[in-house]
Write an enzyme that holds these catalytic residues in place. Structure first.
Site, mmCIF file in Angstrom:
data_model
loop_
_atom_site.group_PDB
_atom_site.id
_atom_site.type_symbol
_atom_site.label_atom_id
_atom_site.label_comp_id
_atom_site.label_asym_id
_atom_site.label_seq_id
_atom_site.Cartn_x
_atom_site.Cartn_y
_atom_site.Cartn_z
ATOM 1 N N ASP A 134 12.451 17.787 5.871
ATOM 2 C CA ASP A 134 13.375 17.440 6.945
ATOM 3 C C ASP A 134 14.438 18.510 7.138
ATOM 4 O OD1 ASP A 134 12.616 15.043 8.229
ATOM 5 O OD2 ASP A 134 13.025 13.953 6.384
ATOM 6 N N CYS B 259 12.280 18.207 -3.452
ATOM 7 C CA CYS B 259 11.097 17.345 -3.397
ATOM 8 C C CYS B 259 10.326 17.501 -2.093
ATOM 9 C CB CYS B 259 11.470 15.885 -3.639
ATOM 10 S SG CYS B 259 12.621 15.237 -2.419
ATOM 11 N N HIS C 297 -6.714 3.362 2.799
ATOM 12 C CA HIS C 297 -7.440 2.849 1.652
ATOM 13 C C HIS C 297 -8.523 3.829 1.182
ATOM 14 C CE1 HIS C 297 -7.685 -0.809 -0.595
ATOM 15 N NE2 HIS C 297 -8.994 -0.650 -0.673
ATOM 16 N N GLU D 75 18.981 16.719 3.060
ATOM 17 C CA GLU D 75 17.935 17.077 4.026
ATOM 18 C C GLU D 75 18.457 17.195 5.452
ATOM 19 O OE1 GLU D 75 14.789 14.106 3.899
ATOM 20 O OE2 GLU D 75 16.204 12.469 3.667
HETATM 21 C C1 PEP Z 1 11.647 15.767 2.792
HETATM 22 O O1 PEP Z 1 12.168 15.506 3.882
HETATM 23 O O2 PEP Z 1 11.508 16.920 2.346
HETATM 24 C C2 PEP Z 1 11.098 14.697 1.969
HETATM 25 C C3 PEP Z 1 10.614 14.942 0.783
HETATM 26 O O3 PEP Z 1 11.102 13.448 2.497
HETATM 27 P P1 PEP Z 1 10.009 12.915 3.546
HETATM 28 O O4 PEP Z 1 8.908 13.942 3.597
HETATM 29 O O5 PEP Z 1 9.555 11.617 3.018
HETATM 30 O O6 PEP Z 1 10.783 12.820 4.801
HETATM 31 MG MG MG Z 2 12.775 13.529 4.374
#
Ligand code: PEP
Ligand code: MG
Length: 602
Positions: free
Chosen positions: A478, A525, A212, A454
């Site tokens: 990942d 991402c 928070h 991933e």
């Molecule tokens: C990733 O694995 O790169 C990803 C964006 O997912 P998370 O970090 O939520 O595992």
């Molecule tokens: Mg991931």
């Protein structure tokens, strides 16, 4: 790692051997910026509650006093809830609903009144005893959410006792001057009253990026580092403290020279931030006209405003598991639908990629039946969980497809490692859509369905996945951990976790080529695209989209706008011919040296 101000004393402190007046402590970067000032350590409140034996004639008056204190506390909590709802939205205000529930708990009220009436105890003592027992029980609970709610019970207890003792809380509002706030943690009520006028920055022992207080700090632009474990033990009020929210560092009593360096960086950061605001409306386009999508990763629906303010052209990853993990029970379809629709509406016409719940790994929610496993990252997580708990999966899919009626929502599955998984998930999507159609519920018929790439397996079978998925979003966080066999959270082997390892660059190239061969778009991402060397290589590898933390977007946009696509491609091609991560980093850094003079060096 910061290159000034380190000393042997500091490393002794960090290994916990010695308490000294100077320390460099590493935590979780919760809100960017650098703050320098005098520490104000927020002590845990010392409310002296004495046990008293009342006279018979005073008992009913004591019960009335107790009820009045509950009423006053109720008014305060409701005001806080309304303020926060207005500022940050309904979701953030929910914690105060929980406080009201604790306040209204019939069992606690009955127990307190009977301690007053039957054992003739004073109200403050009786209420403290009752709520302390509840909080202590919650501390022992197996379920993390119950354990977390012990802090809420104690917050309510202190609030009511303060009124009974007539000792108004010395809130953050009474802090004189401008300070760096150092605390074990901030209660939700304290977090609400954080003001940029008095709090230059803050540092807490506990908390994570989505706690928070971290959310509040970001929304108010206050630099913050949380999860420091022992900052309250190492700092006393009046110490000079630097909070470096960009790197997640807290420097206690740094040398004069280091202070000057921090001051210089702070100014550089402020100048840079100011200049970047002008870029908000500009596209992420290279000097030779190649355009990519630049989107933001969000964890909570209310973060979408910040993302747009920082110039995001959509949400490339909405991690929905945080939504599940903040609840003590399964979020229902309506609740999820409202959250997803809110993000979709705010972003429209820009795209929003909603990832189905990725619990497991390091994210637990025992009400979902996830438990600690020996190898959690190789265990029951991501799509594996959803394919087994189809009743939970279907609720989420219904909510997402309904929100997709806006036309800008895409859906994505995490942790896919075989074509069977994608097929099963697609079959369930079809069933959900059929049900919605039969019930005449309005939903997004054409919602695209993609996967997170991933796992190394997804790289090896990229072509067959690309034939049946609408897009790929590469989760480098990942992908690196699984490809290099390096636990992404293990500090001891963090030096091996390198996005520039040739195996990673080759895997990304394979994914991009397979995706484009099959006419689907390929985004990324993971954190790799939020770092300038990574961004240049990924640009050159032909990624169609980057999605990263909202705070990094302006910097990454600057990188993309300062280089040509031809140059980035050449850099990526050459980097792929090199044999080690160090060689690749050295090569790319040399190539881009001096290219982004506007960006302050890290
Ligand atoms: C990733 O694995 O790169 C990803 C964006 O997912 P998370 O970090 O939520 O595992
Ligand atoms: Mg991931």
């Amino acid at each position: 790692m910061i290159s000034f101000g380190t000393s042997s004393t500091r490393s002794e402190i960090n290994s916990g051997m010695e308490v000294s007046r100077s320390a460099m402590i590493r935590g979780v970067p919760a809100s960017p910026g650098i703050a320098i000032g005098k520490a104000h350590v927020l002590e845990l409140e010392d409310l002296q509650v004495k046990e008293k034996q009342l006279e018979q004639k005073d008992l009913e008056r004591e019960v009335d006093r107790f009820k009045t204190a509950l009423g006053t506390a109720r008014n305060e909590i409701e005001t806080l809830r309304d303020t926060i709802e207005e500022e940050l939205g309904r979701d953030q205000a929910k914690v105060f609903d929980a406080h009201l529930m604790i306040l209204d708990d019939v069992v606690a009220i009955d127990k307190t009144t009977s301690l007053i009436r039957e054992e003739r105890k004073n109200a403050a003592f009786a209420y403290r005893k009752t709520l302390s027992e509840i909080a202590d029980e919650l501390d022992l609970a197996k379920d993390e959410h119950f354990r977390n709610s012990a802090a809420d019970v104690r917050d309510v207890k202190r609030r009511v006792i303060r009124h009974l003792l007539d000792q108004p809380r010395k809130g953050l509002g009474t802090i004189a001057g401008q300070v760096i706030l150092v605390a074990h943690d901030l209660t939700p009520s304290e977090a609400v009253s954080l003001s940029k006028e008095t709090i230059l920055g803050f540092a807490t022992d506990s908390g994570g990026r989505t706690s928070h207080s971290a959310i509040m700090a970001r929304s108010r632009g206050i630099p913050a580092v949380v999860g420091l474990k022992s900052v309250t033990a190492r700092v006393v009020s009046g110490d000079t403290v630097v909070v470096d929210g960009n790197r997640g560092l807290v420097d206690v009593n740094p040398s004069e020279q280091a202070l000057q360096e921090y001051g210089r960086r702070r100014q550089q950061f402020l100048d840079f931030e100011g200049r970047l605001l002008d870029m908000r409306e500009l596209a992420a386009v290279t000097t030779d006209g190649h355009r990519i999508e630049l989107s933001a990763n969000i964890e909570l629906p209310e973060e979408v405003e910040l993302a747009l303010a920082k110039g995001a052209g959509g949400v490339g990853l909405y991690r929905t598991e945080f939504f599940y993990m903040r609840s003590t029970k399964l979020p229902g379809e309506e609740e999820q639908y409202e959250a997803y629709k809110r993000v979709a509406d705010k972003c429209y016409p820009y795209p929003v990629i909603i990832r189905t719940v990725d619990v497991g790994g390091d994210k637990f929610a025992s009400y979902l039946g996830t438990a600690r496993e020996n190898n959690p990252f190789l265990g029951w997580r991501g799509i594996r969980f959803s394919l087994e708990r189809t009743e939970i999966f279907k609720i989420q899919l219904r909510a997402i497809f309904r929100a997709a009626a806006t036309g800008n929502v895409k859906l994505m599955f995490p942790m896919v490692s075989s074509l069977d998984e994608l097929r099963q998930a697609n079959t369930i999507c079809k069933e959900v859509k059929d049900e919605l159609r039969q019930r005449n519920v309005h939903f997004g018929e054409n919602c695209e369905v993609g996967i997170m790439a991933e796992t190394p397996a997804s790289v090896m079978i990229a072509d067959s996945l690309a034939r049946e998925a609408d897009f790929f979003s590469i989760g480098t966080n990942d992908l690196i951990q699984y490809t290099l066999a390096v636990d992404r959270g293990n500090e001891k082997i963090a030096y091996l976790y390198d996005p520039l390892h040739p195996a990673i660059l080759k895997s990304i190239r394979t994914l991009v080529e397979a995706g484009h061969r099959n006419d689907i778009w390929v985004g990324v991402c993971g954190e790799m695209c939020g770092e300038r060397v990574g961004a240049v290589i990924l640009l050159g590898l032909g990624l169609d989209e980057f999605s990263t933390s909202p705070y990094l977007l302006p910097e990454i946009k600057t990188v993309v706008r300062s280089i040509s696509y031809a140059e980035a491609k050449e850099i990526a091609d050459k980097a792929l011919c090199l044999s080690t991560a160090a060689e690749i980093r050295g090569f790319v850094e040399e190539k881009i040296a001096g290219k982004f003079p506007q960006i302050p060096s890290p």
